[in-house]
Design an enzyme around this catalytic site. Structure first.
Site, short mmCIF file in Angstrom:
data_model
loop_
_atom_site.label_atom_id
_atom_site.label_comp_id
_atom_site.label_asym_id
_atom_site.label_seq_id
_atom_site.Cartn_x
_atom_site.Cartn_y
_atom_site.Cartn_z
N ASP A 176 -69.48 37.70 2.87
CA ASP A 176 -68.86 36.62 2.12
C ASP A 176 -67.37 36.93 1.96
O ASP A 176 -67.02 38.01 1.49
CB ASP A 176 -69.52 36.54 0.73
N ASP A 274 -66.02 31.44 1.08
CA ASP A 274 -66.24 30.82 -0.21
C ASP A 274 -65.21 29.71 -0.49
O ASP A 274 -64.00 29.91 -0.28
CB ASP A 274 -66.11 31.91 -1.29
N GLU A 332 -67.83 27.34 3.13
CA GLU A 332 -68.46 26.61 2.03
C GLU A 332 -67.45 25.56 1.58
O GLU A 332 -66.36 25.90 1.14
CB GLU A 332 -68.80 27.55 0.87
N HIS A 403 -77.70 30.65 -3.60
CA HIS A 403 -77.61 31.32 -4.90
C HIS A 403 -77.00 30.44 -5.99
O HIS A 403 -76.87 30.88 -7.12
CB HIS A 403 -76.78 32.59 -4.73
N ASP A 404 -76.60 29.23 -5.66
CA ASP A 404 -75.97 28.34 -6.64
C ASP A 404 -76.87 27.17 -7.03
O ASP A 404 -76.42 26.27 -7.74
CB ASP A 404 -74.66 27.74 -6.07
O1 TEU Z 1 -69.37 28.12 -5.21
C1 TEU Z 1 -68.54 27.04 -5.28
C2 TEU Z 1 -69.07 25.79 -5.85
O2 TEU Z 1 -68.35 24.82 -5.96
C3 TEU Z 1 -70.42 25.66 -6.34
O3 TEU Z 1 -71.47 25.70 -5.58
C4 TEU Z 1 -70.50 26.25 -7.71
O4 TEU Z 1 -71.31 27.33 -7.85
C5 TEU Z 1 -70.99 25.24 -8.67
O5 TEU Z 1 -71.01 24.01 -8.14
C6 TEU Z 1 -70.11 25.27 -9.87
O6 TEU Z 1 -70.08 24.03 -10.44
C7 TEU Z 1 -68.90 29.33 -4.73
C8 TEU Z 1 -69.96 30.40 -4.83
O7 TEU Z 1 -71.04 30.05 -4.01
C9 TEU Z 1 -70.35 30.57 -6.27
O8 TEU Z 1 -71.40 31.47 -6.44
C10 TEU Z 1 -69.12 31.05 -7.01
O9 TEU Z 1 -69.37 31.12 -8.37
C11 TEU Z 1 -67.91 30.14 -6.76
O10 TEU Z 1 -67.75 29.78 -5.41
C12 TEU Z 1 -66.65 30.86 -7.15
O11 TEU Z 1 -66.39 31.89 -6.26
#
Ligand code: TEU
Ligand code: CA
Length: 609
Positions: A176, A274, A332, A403-404
Site C-alpha cells: 500500500d 491510497d 484507490e 478493510h473499509d
Molecule cells: O480510504 C479512503 C476512503 O475514502 C474511504 O474508503 C474511507 O475509509 C471512508 O470512506 C471514510 O469515509 C483509504 C483507506 O482505504 C482507509 O483505510 C484510510 O483510512 C484512508 O484512505 C486514509 O488513508
C-alpha cells in the site's frame, strides 16, 4: 471550452461532466432517463443556479469539465494479456490476519505462516494494507517513516523474507502506497510545523487560522487542525493526525519516486495507491460548495477528487518509477466514475493500470452508514454498464469487500439460512465477470457483521461518527466489521494472547473446519478460483449478457461458459435459456426446474470429442 452559457448537453460531452452528472443522479436516486429530457439537455449551465442556489457550484463544474477535453477512446488497440489480469488477488489487513508472537496484533511472520493456505486456495497475489512505521491512529494509513517497518509488525528482514517466500510460491506481492498524506509524527511534518522557514513547510498545506476554508474531513470533522503553540492551521482530509502532502511541490514528488523505487528494489510487484485521486488540490483551496457537501457528505470534494494536475502527476510517477520498475499499479479512487476511470487507467494514458471504483458498494441514494438491505439487482445494472464500456484499452477491478467496508453477506440479508448461498453467489460474480478479482481476508469463508458495543469500537472514523449518530447507525457502517480478526480454527487461532479487536462472529465456521467440508463457502471459492485460473475464457472472453431486462435474473456467456443466477430471495420460474451446456458448479445441491433463492450456476459447453 465550456462556459456559463453552455448547455447540459455540452457538459455531458466531457468525461468528468458525464461522470459528475451520473454521480449526482445516483446519489439523488434518480434514473438517467431524467437527464435525457430535451428541456433539461438544453438548459444552460448558468440556470442550474436557480435549482442549486449557489454560484460556486456551476463554476466548479465548468472548471472540472474543462480539464479533460476529449473522451477516452474506445477504438483500436489490442487486448494485452498480462499477469495482473489473470490472477486473483487476496487482500490482507495485517493487523487482523495472524499474530505470531502473542501480542494480540497481526504481523509479518503471521502472514508468512499462512502463505501455504493462500497458495492452496489458488490466489495469485497478495495486497498488504500498510506495514510501515506508524503511530497507528488510522492503523498504518498514517505513516511516520516510509523506510521502516512498524515494529509491531516486524522488521525489514521479515519483509524481505516475505517477498522471497511469495516469489518462491509464484505469488505476487503488492504494498500500500499512502502518499496523499503522512502522519503528524513524520519528521517532514514536525519540521514543517515547527520551523516556518524550513523547505518542508511547503510539503503540506498551512494557513493562518482565519484563512482556512469550509472543507470537511472524511472522518467527520473540520479538515483543518489548529496548532496553538505555532498559531497555524494545517489541512487534513482524513484524521487530525494525517496531514495532506502538497504534490504541487516538486520535492514531494521526488520523495514519492524514491519510496516507490525503494520497495521495487526489494522486489515487490506493485502498489495499491491510497486515495490517489486526491493528490492534486485546486490552487488556493477555494471554499467547497455547500450543496455538494450536503449531497455527498464531504464539503470541498469538488476541489480535489479530480484536481487540475492529477493526470500530470500520475504520468510523472509512472514515467519515473512505475514504468522503469515494471510495477503494477491500482489506484484507490473514491468518487471516480466510468469515463474518468478510463482517463486514469486506459493503457495508452500511462497513468495507472487499474482503479477501485466504489459506486457499486451501496444502492443508489444510500451511504455506508444507512441501515438497509443491499439489492443485488443494482449491481447487475452497474456491471452491465461497466462491462459494456470496457474497450481493449481498459480493464476493471472486481470486489465487494475491503478493510473499509462491512461484510457483503450481511449487507444483502439478515436471514442466516441464506448466508451460504449469498456468500457463494458473490464469489461467482467476482470470479466469472471480466476483470481482476480482489478477495478480502475472510470473505472466502463467508465472514459476516456483528454488533459492536461502544467500548469494542476501535476505528477512528467510528469513534468520531458516534459523536453525531447512535450506535446502531455506527454498527451499520463501521469499518471495524471487516477488521474483526481472522478465525483460523475452532478456538480462533488468531493469537495466543488477547486480540486487539473482537474476533469474527461466533457463528461463523472457522477456516480450518471449512477446509474439511466440501460444501463450505471456502471450498466453493477454492473451486471457483481454480476454474478461473485454468480457463482463459473466464478471464479474456467477452461477456455476452442474456435476458438483460429480466427482473431478478442475471445471465451471461463467457466463451464456452454460461453463468446464471437469481439475485433475490424469491424463486424465479421462466422458460429456460437454450444451450446452456453442462452444469459444472452450483451453490445448491441437486437440480430444480426453477432458480432457487440466490442460486448461481455455471455451465460449460459440451465438449465434442
Ligand atoms: O480510504 C479512503 C476512503 O475514502 C474511504 O474508503 C474511507 O475509509 C471512508 O470512506 C471514510 O469515509 C483509504 C483507506 O482505504 C482507509 O483505510 C484510510 O483510512 C484512508 O484512505 C486514509 O488513508
Ligand atoms: Ca504480533
Amino acid at each position: 471550452m465550456l462556459n456559463k452559457n453552455s448547455k447540459i448537453k455540452d457538459l455531458l460531452k466531457t468525461p468528468i461532466g458525464k461522470d459528475v452528472v451520473d454521480k449526482v443522479l445516483l446519489q439523488m436516486n434518480k434514473s438517467s432517463v431524467w437527464i435525457e429530457n430535451p428541456l433539461i439537455l438544453n438548459l444552460k449551465l448558468k440556470h442550474l443556479n436557480r435549482f442549486i442556489k449557489d454560484e460556486g457550484f456551476v463554476d466548479a463544474l465548468i472548471n472540472l469539465a474543462n480539464q479533460d477535453k476529449i473522451f477516452p477512446t474506445q477504438e483500436g488497440g489490442m487486448l494485452v494479456k498480462t499477469w495482473w489480469k489473470e490472477i486473483v488477488f487476496y487482500q490482507i489487513y495485517p493487523k487482523s490476519f495472524k499474530d505470531s508472537n502473542g501480542d494480540g496484533k497481526g504481523d509479518l511472520q503471521g502472514i508468512l505462516s499462512k502463505l501455504d493456505y493462500i497458495e492452496s486456495m489458488g490466489f495469485g497475489g497478495i495486497w498488504l494494507s500498510p506495514i510501515f512505521k506508524s503511530p497507528m491512529k488510522d492503523n498504518g494509513y498514517d505513516i511516520s517513516d516510509y523506510y521502516a517497518i512498524n515494529p509491531e509488525m516486524g522488521t525489514m528482514d521479515d519483509l524481505k523474507q516475505l517477498i522471497e517466500a511469495c516469489h518462491q510460491r509464484g505469488l505476487k506481492i503488492i504494498l500500500d502506497l499512502v502518499v496523499n498524506h503522512t502522519s503528524d509524527q513524520h519528521p517532514w511534518f514536525m519540521e514543517a510545523l515547527n520551523n516556518p522557514t524550513s523547505d518542508k513547510r511547503d510539503y503540506y498545506f498551512f494557513r493562518d487560522k482565519d484563512k482556512t476554508n469550509n472543507w470537511v474531513s472524511f472522518f467527520y470533522e473540520s479538515a483543518w487542525k489548529y496548532f496553538e503553540a505555532q498559531d497555524i492551521s494545517a489541512l487534513h482530509l482524513f484524521a487530525s493526525e494525517q496531514f495532506d502532502l502538497n504534490w504541487d511541490n516538486q520535492q514531494v514528488r521526488d520523495e514519492v519516486v524514491r519510496i516507490i523505487n525503494f520497495y521495487a528494489d526489494l522486489g515487490i510487484d506493485g502498489y495499491r495507491l491510497d486515495v490517489i485521486n486526491y493528490i492534486s488540490k485546486n490552487p488556493g483551496l477555494p471554499e467547497g460548495n455547500p450543496w455538494v457537501g450536503e449531497l455527498i457528505g464531504f464539503t470541498g470534494i469538488e476541489h480535489y477528487f479530480y484536481g487540475p494536475h492529477l493526470h500530470d502527476y500520475l504520468q510523472e510517477i509512472n514515467e519515473r518509477a512505475f514504468k522503469p520498475n515494471q510495477l503494477f499499479s491500482i489506484g484507490e479512487t473514491p468518487g471516480i466514475g466510468i469515463e474518468t476511470s478510463k482517463m486514469l487507467s486506459a493503457d495508452y494514458r500511462h497513468e495507472l493500470d487499474l482503479i477501485f471504483n466504489f459506486d457499486h458498494l451501496e444502492n443508489p441514494g444510500k451511504v455506508r452508514f444507512d441501515q438497509y438491505f443491499y439489492d443485488l439487482e443494482y449491481y447487475k445494472k452497474y456491471m452491465i454498464k461497466w462491462q459494456k464500456s470496457l474497450s481493449n484499452h481498459d480493464w476493471m477491478s472486481l470486489f465487494f469487500e475491503n478493510h473499509d467496508n462491512p461484510r457483503m453477506i450481511s449487507k444483502v440479508s439478515d436471514q442466516a439460512h441464506f448466508y451460504p448461498a449469498i456468500g457463494k453467489l458473490i464469489g461467482v460474480l467476482l470470479l466469472t465477470l471480466k476483470g481482476t478479482p480482489f478477495i478480502y481476508q475472510g470473505q472466502e469463508a463467508g465472514f459476516i457483521n456483528q454488533f459492536f458495543l461502544e467500548e469494542e469500537l476501535r476505528d477512528v472514523e467510528s469513534i468520531n461518527k458516534l459523536k453525531q449518530s447512535d450506535l446502531e447507525t455506527v454498527n451499520a457502517g463501521t469499518r471495524d466489521q471487516s477488521r474483526a480478526v481472522m478465525k483460523w480454527n475452532h478456538e480462533g487461532g488468531f493469537t495466543e494472547g488477547v486480540p486487539w479487536i473482537k474476533s469474527q462472529h461466533p457463528e461463523v465456521v472457522s477456516i480450518e473446519e471449512q477446509l474439511l467440508d466440501p460444501h463450505s463457502i471456502l471450498c466453493f471459492y477454492k473451486t471457483l478460483i481454480e476454474l478461473r485460473n485454468n480457463n482463459h475464457d473466464l478471464i479474456y472472453s467477452p461477456v455476452e449478457f442474456e435476458f438483460e431486462y429480466r427482473h431478478k435474473y442475471f445471465g451471461y456467456r463467457r466463451g464456452d461458459y454460461f453463468i446464471e443466477m437469481n439475485l433475490t430471495s424469491e424463486p424465479i420460474r421462466f422458460e429456460p435459456v437454450k444451450n446452456k451446456g453442462i452444469k459444472l458448479l452450483s451453490n445448491y445441491l441437486g437440480d430444480q426446474e426453477y432458480l432457487r433463492p440466490y442460486e448461481a450456476i455455471i455451465y460449460r459447453k459440451e465438449q465434442i470429442l
